[in-house]
Design a protein around this motif. Sequence first.
Motif, PDB file in Angstrom:
ATOM      1  N   LYS A 101     -44.526  40.206 106.984  1.00 40.21           N
ATOM      2  CA  LYS A 101     -44.023  40.399 108.346  1.00 40.21           C
ATOM      3  C   LYS A 101     -44.878  41.345 109.169  1.00 40.21           C
ATOM      4  O   LYS A 101     -44.969  41.215 110.372  1.00 40.21           O
ATOM      5  N   ASP A 102     -45.443  42.351 108.516  1.00 37.76           N
ATOM      6  CA  ASP A 102     -46.100  43.405 109.277  1.00 37.76           C
ATOM      7  C   ASP A 102     -47.214  44.052 108.443  1.00 37.76           C
ATOM      8  O   ASP A 102     -47.347  43.764 107.250  1.00 37.76           O
ATOM      9  N   THR A 103     -47.970  44.922 109.089  1.00 35.31           N
ATOM     10  CA  THR A 103     -48.999  45.691 108.390  1.00 35.31           C
ATOM     11  C   THR A 103     -48.699  47.167 108.600  1.00 35.31           C
ATOM     12  O   THR A 103     -48.513  47.596 109.738  1.00 35.31           O
ATOM     13  N   THR A 104     -48.641  47.906 107.504  1.00 35.43           N
ATOM     14  CA  THR A 104     -48.425  49.346 107.610  1.00 35.43           C
ATOM     15  C   THR A 104     -49.682  50.063 107.134  1.00 35.43           C
ATOM     16  O   THR A 104     -50.219  49.744 106.067  1.00 35.43           O
ATOM     17  N   VAL A 105     -50.155  51.008 107.937  1.00 31.81           N
ATOM     18  CA  VAL A 105     -51.312  51.817 107.540  1.00 31.81           C
ATOM     19  C   VAL A 105     -50.791  53.195 107.141  1.00 31.81           C
ATOM     20  O   VAL A 105     -50.135  53.873 107.942  1.00 31.81           O
ATOM     21  N   ILE A 106     -51.071  53.579 105.909  1.00 32.33           N
ATOM     22  CA  ILE A 106     -50.574  54.871 105.411  1.00 32.33           C
ATOM     23  C   ILE A 106     -51.719  55.881 105.372  1.00 32.33           C
ATOM     24  O   ILE A 106     -52.799  55.598 104.843  1.00 32.33           O
ATOM     25  N   PHE A 107     -51.451  57.049 105.946  1.00 28.50           N
ATOM     26  CA  PHE A 107     -52.382  58.176 105.899  1.00 28.50           C
ATOM     27  C   PHE A 107     -52.069  58.956 104.626  1.00 28.50           C
ATOM     28  O   PHE A 107     -50.932  59.373 104.408  1.00 28.50           O
ATOM     29  N   LEU A 108     -53.072  59.092 103.760  1.00 32.60           N
ATOM     30  CA  LEU A 108     -52.900  59.814 102.497  1.00 32.60           C
ATOM     31  C   LEU A 108     -53.623  61.153 102.609  1.00 32.60           C
ATOM     32  O   LEU A 108     -54.821  61.172 102.891  1.00 32.60           O
ATOM     33  N   ALA A 109     -52.892  62.230 102.391  1.00 35.56           N
ATOM     34  CA  ALA A 109     -53.520  63.548 102.520  1.00 35.56           C
ATOM     35  C   ALA A 109     -52.996  64.488 101.437  1.00 35.56           C
ATOM     36  O   ALA A 109     -51.975  64.214 100.806  1.00 35.56           O
ATOM     37  N   ASP A 110     -53.749  65.560 101.237  1.00 39.68           N
ATOM     38  CA  ASP A 110     -53.361  66.547 100.227  1.00 39.68           C
ATOM     39  C   ASP A 110     -52.874  67.817 100.888  1.00 39.68           C
ATOM     40  O   ASP A 110     -53.467  68.291 101.856  1.00 39.68           O
ATOM     41  N   ILE A 111     -51.801  68.365 100.343  1.00 45.56           N
ATOM     42  CA  ILE A 111     -51.367  69.708 100.742  1.00 45.56           C
ATOM     43  C   ILE A 111     -51.793  70.601  99.580  1.00 45.56           C
ATOM     44  O   ILE A 111     -51.184  70.587  98.510  1.00 45.56           O
ATOM     45  N   TRP A 112     -52.901  71.290  99.784  1.00 42.74           N
ATOM     46  CA  TRP A 112     -53.500  72.050  98.674  1.00 42.74           C
ATOM     47  C   TRP A 112     -52.778  73.365  98.433  1.00 42.74           C
ATOM     48  O   TRP A 112     -52.370  74.043  99.362  1.00 42.74           O
ATOM     49  N   LYS A 113     -52.685  73.713  97.157  1.00 43.93           N
ATOM     50  CA  LYS A 113     -52.217  75.053  96.790  1.00 43.93           C
ATOM     51  C   LYS A 113     -53.295  75.641  95.884  1.00 43.93           C
ATOM     52  O   LYS A 113     -53.221  75.503  94.661  1.00 43.93           O
ATOM     53  N   PRO A 114     -54.314  76.260  96.502  1.00 41.88           N
ATOM     54  CA  PRO A 114     -55.511  76.644  95.748  1.00 41.88           C
ATOM     55  C   PRO A 114     -55.246  77.528  94.525  1.00 41.88           C
ATOM     56  O   PRO A 114     -55.966  77.448  93.544  1.00 41.88           O
ATOM     57  N   LYS A 115     -54.202  78.356  94.575  1.00 48.36           N
ATOM     58  CA  LYS A 115     -53.951  79.250  93.427  1.00 48.36           C
ATOM     59  C   LYS A 115     -53.083  78.586  92.372  1.00 48.36           C
ATOM     60  O   LYS A 115     -53.021  79.052  91.232  1.00 48.36           O
ATOM     61  N   THR A 116     -52.366  77.556  92.739  1.00 51.76           N
ATOM     62  CA  THR A 116     -51.511  76.824  91.786  1.00 51.76           C
ATOM     63  C   THR A 116     -51.742  75.327  92.018  1.00 51.76           C
ATOM     64  O   THR A 116     -50.852  74.623  92.478  1.00 51.76           O
ATOM     65  N   GLN A 117     -52.959  74.905  91.701  1.00 52.96           N
ATOM     66  CA  GLN A 117     -53.365  73.542  92.076  1.00 52.96           C
ATOM     67  C   GLN A 117     -52.470  72.450  91.481  1.00 52.96           C
ATOM     68  O   GLN A 117     -52.316  71.382  92.073  1.00 52.96           O
ATOM     69  N   TRP A 118     -51.874  72.719  90.298  1.00 46.61           N
ATOM     70  CA  TRP A 118     -51.001  71.727  89.662  1.00 46.61           C
ATOM     71  C   TRP A 118     -49.770  71.439  90.525  1.00 46.61           C
ATOM     72  O   TRP A 118     -49.101  70.445  90.345  1.00 46.61           O
ATOM     73  N   ASP A 119     -49.511  72.337  91.464  1.00 45.40           N
ATOM     74  CA  ASP A 119     -48.353  72.189  92.334  1.00 45.40           C
ATOM     75  C   ASP A 119     -48.755  71.666  93.725  1.00 45.40           C
ATOM     76  O   ASP A 119     -47.937  71.583  94.627  1.00 45.40           O
ATOM     77  N   SER A 120     -50.037  71.331  93.905  1.00 53.12           N
ATOM     78  CA  SER A 120     -50.459  70.768  95.196  1.00 53.12           C
ATOM     79  C   SER A 120     -49.672  69.490  95.456  1.00 53.12           C
ATOM     80  O   SER A 120     -49.331  68.761  94.522  1.00 53.12           O
ATOM     81  N   ARG A 121     -49.392  69.256  96.738  1.00 57.21           N
ATOM     82  CA  ARG A 121     -48.520  68.134  97.101  1.00 57.21           C
ATOM     83  C   ARG A 121     -49.288  67.064  97.869  1.00 57.21           C
ATOM     84  O   ARG A 121     -50.441  67.243  98.214  1.00 57.21           O
ATOM     85  N   TYR A 122     -48.570  65.980  98.166  1.00 54.98           N
ATOM     86  CA  TYR A 122     -49.157  64.857  98.891  1.00 54.98           C
ATOM     87  C   TYR A 122     -48.408  64.648 100.190  1.00 54.98           C
ATOM     88  O   TYR A 122     -47.179  64.746 100.211  1.00 54.98           O
ATOM     89  N   LEU A 123     -49.179  64.378 101.238  1.00 56.44           N
ATOM     90  CA  LEU A 123     -48.527  64.020 102.492  1.00 56.44           C
ATOM     91  C   LEU A 123     -48.931  62.572 102.792  1.00 56.44           C
ATOM     92  O   LEU A 123     -50.084  62.311 103.127  1.00 56.44           O
ATOM     93  N   TRP A 124     -47.996  61.674 102.549  1.00 56.09           N
ATOM     94  CA  TRP A 124     -48.240  60.264 102.859  1.00 56.09           C
ATOM     95  C   TRP A 124     -47.332  59.892 104.018  1.00 56.09           C
ATOM     96  O   TRP A 124     -46.109  60.036 103.908  1.00 56.09           O
ATOM     97  N   MET A 125     -47.925  59.406 105.097  1.00 59.30           N
ATOM     98  CA  MET A 125     -47.110  58.960 106.235  1.00 59.30           C
ATOM     99  C   MET A 125     -47.712  57.702 106.836  1.00 59.30           C
ATOM    100  O   MET A 125     -48.931  57.608 106.997  1.00 59.30           O
ATOM    101  N   PRO A 126     -46.856  56.741 107.193  1.00 57.87           N
ATOM    102  CA  PRO A 126     -47.346  55.583 107.948  1.00 57.87           C
ATOM    103  C   PRO A 126     -47.759  56.068 109.328  1.00 57.87           C
ATOM    104  O   PRO A 126     -47.050  56.899 109.908  1.00 57.87           O
ATOM    105  N   VAL A 127     -48.887  55.587 109.823  1.00 58.63           N
ATOM    106  CA  VAL A 127     -49.349  56.086 111.120  1.00 58.63           C
ATOM    107  C   VAL A 127     -48.964  55.142 112.252  1.00 58.63           C
ATOM    108  O   VAL A 127     -48.755  53.938 112.039  1.00 58.63           O
ATOM    109  N   GLU A 128     -48.876  55.695 113.449  1.00 54.67           N
ATOM    110  CA  GLU A 128     -48.779  54.875 114.654  1.00 54.67           C
ATOM    111  C   GLU A 128     -50.219  54.537 114.999  1.00 54.67           C
ATOM    112  O   GLU A 128     -51.034  55.440 115.198  1.00 54.67           O
ATOM    113  N   ILE A 129     -50.517  53.244 115.027  1.00 51.73           N
ATOM    114  CA  ILE A 129     -51.917  52.849 115.199  1.00 51.73           C
ATOM    115  C   ILE A 129     -52.021  51.635 116.102  1.00 51.73           C
ATOM    116  O   ILE A 129     -51.152  50.760 116.088  1.00 51.73           O
TER     117      ILE A 129
END
Length: 341
Positions: free
Chosen positions: A287-315
Motif C-alpha cells: 500500500k505504501d512506502t515507509t522510510v525509516i531513519f536509523l540513528a544511535d543515541i550514544w552513551k560513551p561511558k556505558t556503551q552497552w546501554d546505548s540506544r536506538y532512535l528509529w523513526m519513520p520520516v516525513e519525506i
Amino acid sequence: MATLLRHLMIAFFSLLVGSFAIAQKQAAILPGEIWPDSDGNHIQAHGGGIIKVQKTYYWYGEQRRKDLDTNFRYVSCYSSKDLTNWKNQGDVIALAKPDTALVNNKWVLERPKVYYNGKTRKFVMYMHIDGALKDSRYNFSYDYARVGVAISDKATGPFKLVKTFRPLDRESRDIGQFIDDDGSAYLIFESRPEKGFYIAKLSDDYLNVEKEICFIKSPLEGGAIVHYKGLYYAVGSGLTGWAPNRNKVATSKSLSGPWSEFVDIAPEKAKTYGSQSTMFVKVVGKKDTTVIFLADIWKPKTQWDSRYLWMPVEIGDGKLWVPEPKPWTLDVKTGTWRYLE
Ligand code: GAL
C-alpha cells in the motif's frame, strides 16, 4: 513431601512465567528505550546496517556488551521478519588487531555494514578500522583511518577478514551503506583532510571501492542516503564525536550531484533528539512506502546501554523531517506505519 511438591510447583510456574516474559513479542518500536531481542537482552548492534535477503532482515552492528574479551572487536547480527522483533544470531566476527601498525589496544571497529553479492553469493562486510599509529597525527587515536573488508558464505557468518585499505586512497572514518533501487552498491565515507564525504561505487565482487561517484564538500559523518520518488536524500551529522548535533539533509536528482544546501532534519534545539544518523531503511509495501531513519543515541561511558532512535520520516518533494519520537508500529507487508495508541 507436600513441601517438596509445593517447591517444585513454584519452581515450575516461575520458569513458565519467566520464559513467557522472555519470549514476549515486541508490539512496537520504542525510540530511545531498551530494545529487547527475542532472548530478552537489549540489542547490541550500534552504528549498524540492515539488509534484506529474501524475506529476512539482518541487522549488523557494533557488539558492545559488557563481558567482551578486550583483545577482539566484535560485530553482532540479528534477524527479523518485521523489523520489530529481532533474534540474536550471535557475533559474526571476532576480529583480532588487524595490523601491527596499530600501536596500542585502543583500536576500534565501528559502523559495520554488510552487503550481499548475488553474483559471488558472498556476504561482504565493510567496517571502519581505526587506532593510533606510531607517529600520531591526531591525538584522538583515529590515525589509521581505513576500512576493513571481511567475507562470509552465510548472512550469519562467520566472516573472515580479507584486508584493510584506504578507499580511493583517502582517509576514511565513519562509513555508510547505500544500495540503490537497481541493486548498485555504494560506500559512503567521511574524509577529514578533504573536509567532506565520498559516495563511491563498489567493484563487481564488492571487495573494492572502485569509483568515486561524488565528493560532497561538507564536514559531515554518519552518512546515510535514501532514494525516494526520483530524488536522493543524503543525511549526515556534524563532527562532534559521541555528542549529538543537528543532523542535516541535502537532495539531488543524481547521486553524482549537484546537491542542494544542507538543512536541519529536526528542530534545532533537539539536536536530532539526541541521536546520530547511521542509515535509512526503505520499506516498500503493497500500500505504501515507509522510510525509516536509523540513528544511535550514544552513551560513551556505558556503551552497552546505548540506544536506538528509529523513526519513520516525513519525506517528499525535497523535504525530509524526523517527527517527534514516540512509540510506533510498522506493517512490513503493507509498508504502512502508525503511532502506538
Ligand atoms: C562519532 C562517530 C562514531 C565514533 C565516535 C568516536 O562521531 O560517528 O562512529 O567514531 O565519533 O568519538
